[in-house]
Design a protein around this motif. Structure first.
Motif, short mmCIF file in Angstrom:
data_model
loop_
_atom_site.label_atom_id
_atom_site.label_comp_id
_atom_site.label_asym_id
_atom_site.label_seq_id
_atom_site.Cartn_x
_atom_site.Cartn_y
_atom_site.Cartn_z
N PHE A 131 0.83 -1.20 0.00
CA PHE A 131 0.00 0.00 0.00
C PHE A 131 0.87 1.25 0.00
O PHE A 131 1.97 1.26 0.55
N ARG A 132 0.34 2.30 -0.59
CA ARG A 132 1.00 3.60 -0.54
C ARG A 132 0.58 4.35 0.73
O ARG A 132 1.35 5.06 1.34
N TYR A 133 -0.68 4.16 1.12
CA TYR A 133 -1.24 4.93 2.24
C TYR A 133 -1.45 4.06 3.47
O TYR A 133 -2.12 3.03 3.40
N PHE A 134 -0.90 4.50 4.59
CA PHE A 134 -1.05 3.77 5.85
C PHE A 134 -2.52 3.58 6.21
O PHE A 134 -2.94 2.53 6.68
N PHE A 135 -3.33 4.65 6.01
CA PHE A 135 -4.72 4.56 6.48
C PHE A 135 -5.54 3.58 5.66
O PHE A 135 -6.46 2.96 6.19
N VAL A 136 -5.18 3.39 4.37
CA VAL A 136 -5.89 2.40 3.57
C VAL A 136 -5.54 1.00 4.08
O VAL A 136 -6.39 0.13 4.28
N ARG A 137 -4.25 0.81 4.31
CA ARG A 137 -3.76 -0.49 4.81
C ARG A 137 -4.41 -0.84 6.16
O ARG A 137 -4.82 -1.96 6.40
N LYS A 138 -4.54 0.19 7.03
CA LYS A 138 -5.15 -0.06 8.35
C LYS A 138 -6.59 -0.51 8.21
O LYS A 138 -7.07 -1.36 8.98
N THR A 139 -7.29 0.09 7.25
CA THR A 139 -8.69 -0.32 7.01
C THR A 139 -8.74 -1.80 6.67
O THR A 139 -9.63 -2.53 7.13
N MET A 140 -7.76 -2.27 5.87
CA MET A 140 -7.75 -3.69 5.46
C MET A 140 -7.53 -4.60 6.66
O MET A 140 -8.17 -5.64 6.79
N PHE A 141 -6.61 -4.22 7.54
CA PHE A 141 -6.36 -5.05 8.74
C PHE A 141 -7.66 -5.21 9.53
O PHE A 141 -8.01 -6.30 9.97
#
Ligand SMILES: C/C(=C\CNc1ncnc2c1ncn2[C@@H]1O[C@H](COP(=O)(O)O)[C@@H](O)[C@H]1O)CO
Length: 250
Positions: A131-141
């Protein structure tokens, strides 16, 4: 409609297909929004069929052979044996250990992050994405995990732990198990929660109970499995009550 002087000198197609000129627009927010959107779409598409999964977090700096690395490996293995896919940040250290324990034998997922220095996903991953964006990745977790297991770590690990704690505490997501592994490492933080945060009224007395603390990988799995059994039992009960109410016409 535009006419006369207001008419642009070129058409939309000409501007779209023209490769000359400034590329400044690539770095403007409206364009970024599309990138963010595409990152969500890619993540949702890749992870939609992962099935029951648990995220394992912890330090990127722990080396193979260390106590915490081996602990994370056993946690990954235990989760897979209980039927869960294992999701990590896809990097080195505890992330690598969790993926290694899960693979082979189970589904091992790595949700990496682009960082200013070169970095690849670890080699124990079946499904991987950066991911480029931490907040997108966090949503996935959060979206694709049924529980969080948190081993010792630094700022990154604390960020992931406190994000989950806040979402559960505020009722933004259904309560799910958050298991801290490593009594010696985590106990001072829990004592501070009780001795300072509860004592000064910053959190409620029951908030520290959102966390389970253990050293035992088998207990990690047991806590998660039992929490899910309980959750399923509650859902079935609610479904029965709702069905009875519908039948009675209330
Ligand atoms: C420090 C090094 C590499 C960092 N690489 C990472 N790759 C993927 N995810 C990472 C990385 N660093 C941090 N994270 C996330 O935060 C947690 C670990 O951070 P901590 O500060 O080490 O506790 C982890 O769970 C990741 O999701 C070079 O070795």
């Amino acid at each position: 409609m535009l006419s006369g002087k207001a008419m642009p000198e070129s058409t939309y197609d000409q501007r779209l297909l023209d490769t000359r000129g400034s590329v400044e627009w690539l770095h403007q927010d409206p364009w970024r929004v599309l990138r963010i959107q595409s990152e969500f779409v890619e993540g949702f598409g890749l992870l939609a069929e992962v099935g029951p999964a648990v995220s394992v977090f912890g330090s990127a700096r722990i080396k193979p052979g260390s106590e915490y690395y081996e602990l994370a490996e056993r946690v990954g293995q235990g989760l897979v044996e209980a039927g869960y896919a294992v999701i990590t940040g896809g990097g080195p250290g505890i992330m690598e250990a969790g993926n290694k324990g899960a693979n082979p034998g189970g589904l091992s997922v790595g949700l990496g992050i682009e960082l200013p220095f070169e970095q690849q996903l670890n080699e124990h991953i079946d499904i991987g994405i950066s991911f480029r964006y931490f907040f997108v990745r966090k949503t996935m977790f959060i979206k694709y995990s049924q529980a969080f297991v948190v081993l010792p770590g630094g700022f990154g690990t604390m960020d992931e732990l406190f994000e989950a704690l806040t979402l559960v505490q505020t009722g933004k997501i259904t309560r799910f198990p958050i298991v801290l592994v490593g009594r010696e490492f985590w106990s001072p933080l829990l004592e501070w929660f009780k001795g300072t945060l509860v004592a000064e009224g910053m959190i409620s007395p029951e908030d520290p109970d959102l966390l389970h603390l253990t050293d035992d990988p088998e207990e990690v799995v047991r806590v998660i499995v039992e929490a899910h059994r309980e959750e399923n039992r509650r859902r079935e009960e609610t479904a029965v009550v709702e069905a009875a109410a519908t039948e009675a016409g209330t």
